[in-house]
Design a protein around this motif. Sequence first.
Motif, PDB file in Angstrom:
ATOM      1  N   ASP A  52      63.909  43.373  79.987  1.00  0.00           N
ATOM      2  CA  ASP A  52      63.055  44.192  79.111  1.00  0.00           C
ATOM      3  C   ASP A  52      61.579  43.921  79.388  1.00  0.00           C
ATOM      4  O   ASP A  52      60.769  44.850  79.482  1.00  0.00           O
ATOM      5  N   GLN A  56      58.972  46.743  80.686  1.00  0.00           N
ATOM      6  CA  GLN A  56      57.764  47.044  79.885  1.00  0.00           C
ATOM      7  C   GLN A  56      56.500  46.819  80.721  1.00  0.00           C
ATOM      8  O   GLN A  56      55.574  47.622  80.692  1.00  0.00           O
ATOM      9  N   ARG A  60      53.678  49.558  81.639  1.00  0.00           N
ATOM     10  CA  ARG A  60      52.309  49.333  81.193  1.00  0.00           C
ATOM     11  C   ARG A  60      51.323  49.350  82.355  1.00  0.00           C
ATOM     12  O   ARG A  60      50.242  49.903  82.294  1.00  0.00           O
TER      13      ARG A  60
END
Length: 433
Positions: A52, A56, A60
């Motif tokens: 995860d 992410q 980003r």
Amino acid sequence: MKILLIGSGGREHALAWKINQSPLCEQLICAPGNAGICEIADCVDIKADDVDGLVQFALREAVNFVVVGPEVPLALGIVDDLTQQGIAVFGPTEAAAMLESSKAFTKDFCTRHDIPTAKYDVFTNVADAKAYLGEMSAPYVIKADGLAAGKGVVIAETKEEAERELDEFFSGKFGDAGECVLIEEFMTGHEISFFAIADGKSVLPLIAAQDHKRAFDGDKGPNTGGMGAYSPVPGFDDEKRIMDEILIPTVRGMAAESAPFTGVLFAGLMMTADGPKLIEYNVRFGDPECQVLMRRLNSDLLDMMFKAAKGRLVDVGLVEWSRDAVVNVVVAAKGYPGSYAKGEVIKGVDAANQMDGVQVFHAGTTRSQDGALLSAGGRVLNITAQGKTVAQAVNRAYKAIDEAVNWPGGFVRRDIAKQALPNKLCQTSFEGK
Ligand code: AMP
Ligand code: GLY
């Protein structure tokens, strides 16, 4: 392109070194990396199994392409998650990674697709497994089904030893990985690692390399992740059979079973009297084999991986390899693969890198606050050396170890690539300086 490379071993340092040479690479980020990788890439402290966190981060940072080094994030489905987010990634999906994450899946798959491998059966209870020993003869090969960091295989010389091992496997020696256990016929022959890249539909052969799995000289001591490697492997001429009988049927079979395979297919093979047979698949580059492959590869690795990820392997031209020999000698912490010290100061890596043909790839290394290089793992450095002959490459690697690298807490095998040498060089034990 902005690239995110996942991993922290010698394999990933070699991949980072090679990716950086591609004109397609604008920025290379590595998670989490090691002291060597951080010299040539931007390192970010996210662990390789934090799927995860990695996804992410990639979102980003608007990463364009992710390259996954180790097997664990692949088995956890990082490719599926990144793909769902629209991020291009090189590696197999969770379903295709079962070729490494489940030995039972792979053996049954080989049966379904007529791929040569050792006779076997799969068991979920100890009584049936013990009964099967009666149908086999010694030595007995016993394997945990799941990922066990290369340690889930036991070769038992006697039936009594095999029975004891089965008791241990079924009482949780390997946790979940050992709930399902395989017993295999013992194959004899020469073992070799062969690598290819697949794009779901087609498969492009790379080359073979020789690993040295045992900890000590003369193939003694416990199994490790690998203590050294070399390529080319003199006398190896089985690529066509390996492609025709093993790799092509695998890529076709995975596609036919709705789990198309994209990424590196690393076949661990036994070259038997009846031809090559599959011992196991890995779904990523080998470590320490990757380090020698990257030093021999003249083509653009990043371009190849990106085209494979896009299902366009057909657009990759001829893959070019240096004809030189490359040897990799792993420097490990004394005690590895058992317990070992960390945080010891290592000197001389820069001096080693200045020597003819030598390139050091870091594995378990870190930096102290004042910039000193410290050991931080079991396998710590990879001393790779190129030469016109295997002998020259071997001599260069050991010269760097003996005359430049200074780490009393390290040890090496002294016989890496010895079997490929005409005069079987043998040297004394490495005690650091
Ligand atoms: P694996 O993790 O399946 O590659 O097994 C680890 C090591 O055990 C291999 O590299 C081989 O040296 C040995 N091995 C595994 N399966 C067999 C087999 N069926 N016959 C002989 N040796 C084997
Ligand atoms: N050197 C063997 C492996 O990477 O699994």
